[in-house]
Write an enzyme that holds these catalytic residues in place. Structure first.
Site, PDB file in Angstrom:
ATOM      1  N   GLY A  39       0.837  -1.203   0.000  1.00  0.00           N
ATOM      2  CA  GLY A  39       0.000   0.000   0.000  1.00  0.00           C
ATOM      3  C   GLY A  39       0.863   1.240   0.000  1.00  0.00           C
ATOM      4  O   GLY A  39       2.089   1.164   0.160  1.00  0.00           O
ATOM      5  N   LEU A  40       0.212   2.363  -0.169  1.00  0.00           N
ATOM      6  CA  LEU A  40       0.919   3.646  -0.217  1.00  0.00           C
ATOM      7  C   LEU A  40       1.661   3.924   1.090  1.00  0.00           C
ATOM      8  O   LEU A  40       1.297   3.386   2.140  1.00  0.00           O
ATOM      9  CB  LEU A  40      -0.087   4.785  -0.416  1.00  0.00           C
ATOM     10  N   GLY A  42       2.142   5.624   4.360  1.00  0.00           N
ATOM     11  CA  GLY A  42       1.135   6.225   5.246  1.00  0.00           C
ATOM     12  C   GLY A  42      -0.217   5.527   5.199  1.00  0.00           C
ATOM     13  O   GLY A  42      -1.158   5.933   5.886  1.00  0.00           O
ATOM     14  N   GLY A  44      -0.821   2.572   6.340  1.00  0.00           N
ATOM     15  CA  GLY A  44      -0.999   1.849   7.608  1.00  0.00           C
ATOM     16  C   GLY A  44      -0.314   0.492   7.663  1.00  0.00           C
ATOM     17  O   GLY A  44      -0.550  -0.285   8.592  1.00  0.00           O
ATOM     18  N   LYS A  45       0.552   0.208   6.714  1.00  0.00           N
ATOM     19  CA  LYS A  45       1.205  -1.126   6.662  1.00  0.00           C
ATOM     20  C   LYS A  45       1.921  -1.451   7.976  1.00  0.00           C
ATOM     21  O   LYS A  45       1.725  -2.523   8.551  1.00  0.00           O
ATOM     22  CB  LYS A  45       2.224  -1.187   5.491  1.00  0.00           C
ATOM     23  N   SER A  46       2.750  -0.529   8.448  1.00  0.00           N
ATOM     24  CA  SER A  46       3.529  -0.801   9.664  1.00  0.00           C
ATOM     25  C   SER A  46       2.614  -0.859  10.885  1.00  0.00           C
ATOM     26  O   SER A  46       2.772  -1.739  11.746  1.00  0.00           O
ATOM     27  CB  SER A  46       4.589   0.286   9.888  1.00  0.00           C
ATOM     28  N   SER A 110       6.062  -5.660   5.339  1.00  0.00           N
ATOM     29  CA  SER A 110       5.403  -4.389   4.983  1.00  0.00           C
ATOM     30  C   SER A 110       6.273  -3.603   4.017  1.00  0.00           C
ATOM     31  O   SER A 110       7.289  -3.014   4.429  1.00  0.00           O
ATOM     32  CB  SER A 110       5.186  -3.533   6.227  1.00  0.00           C
TER      33      SER A 110
END
Ligand SMILES: Nc1ncnc2c1ncn2[C@@H]1O[C@H](COP(=O)(O)OS(=O)(=O)O)[C@@H](OP(=O)(O)O)[C@H]1O
Ligand SMILES: Nc1ncnc2c1ncn2[C@@H]1O[C@H](COP(=O)(O)OP(=O)(O)O)[C@@H](O)[C@H]1O
Length: 207
Positions: A39-40, A42, A44-46, A110
């Site tokens: 995903g982009l 920011g 929310g991956k982390s 991520s």
């Protein structure tokens, strides 16, 4: 295992051990698998990976996070953000994920991984080794990611201080059919964790 890129070395042979993946799974009480968060910046991956790691630990399940920012401090310190470097980044991390998953750890990887072809390579690596692989699309609009801007990078990219920033002047190819789709601009973190835990249970990866 066969190579996923052309192998330079010749005269090399796979050496099997006596302890099997099934042996490791019985020792740990769960299977290994890779959850690949894409995903982009920011999106929310982390955040999602950290929350899932905590929820898994509370259930006695061993997981390990591989995170773009962290990996680029070490093994991938020699890579930048050109399409070629991103491809090599994902290839190496895909191989590392495959090894960890084979060790029976739940791998939480991520990476923006903006190119579909690079993500498909990682999927094939896992399929080749008969390992569970779940692509998790961590989805939020560019507007939302930019308004979060947790590291101030979008601001820099808009000001022209960072070139080739994903979503601004570099592509992001959305997953066509991810195993899981988390819409972080409308779901709560708790809901997201619940979706991932039940998916791992349904697939028989954890109890
Ligand atoms: N040009 C450019 N484009 C995108 N991201 C950039 C860039 N420069 C630095 N950063 C920071 O690097 C993190 C992304 O690294 P990844 O290894 O996940 O990227 S990739 O998968 O190879 O595309 C990314 O982390 P996240 O915000 O966690 O996604 C950024 O903090
Ligand atoms: N539902 C949600 N799921 C995940 N992150 C969320 C959510 N709502 C808000 N956020 C916020 O979005 C930001 C995501 O940042 P981060 O996890 O660093 O993203 P990434 O790793 O994709 O760059 C964090 O500040 C997080 O608190």
């Amino acid at each position: 295992m066969t190579a996923t890129i052309e192998r330079k070395a010749t005269n090399i042979h796979w050496h099997e051990g006596d302890v099997t993946r099934e042996d490791r799974a019985s020792m740990l009480g769960h299977k290994g698998a890779t959850l690949w968060f894409t995903g982009l910046s920011g999106s929310g991956k982390s955040t999602v990976a950290v929350a899932l790691e905590k929820a898994l630990a509370a259930r006695g399940v061993l997981s390990y996070r591989l995170d773009g920012d962290n990996i680029r401090h070490g093994i991938n310190a020699n890579l930048g953000f050109s399409a070629e470097d991103r491809q090599e980044n994902i290839r190496r991390v895909g191989e590392i994920s495959r090894l960890f998953a084979d060790s029976c750890v739940i791998v939480l990887s991520s990476f923006i991984s903006p190119y579909r072809e690079d993500r498909e390579l990682v999927r094939r690596m896992h399929a080749e080794s008969d390992l569970d692989y779940l692509e998790v699309f961590v989805d939020c609009s560019l507007e939302e990611a930019e308004s979060r801007d947790p590291k101030g990078l979008y601001k820099k990219a808009r000001a022209g201080e960072i070139r080739g920033f994903t979503g601004i002047d570099d592509p992001y190819e959305e997953p066509a059919s991810p195993e899981l789709h988390l819409r972080t601009d409308s779901m709560s973190l708790e809901e997201e964790v619940e979706i991932m835990i039940s998916s791992l249970q349904t697939r028989g990866i954890i109890a």
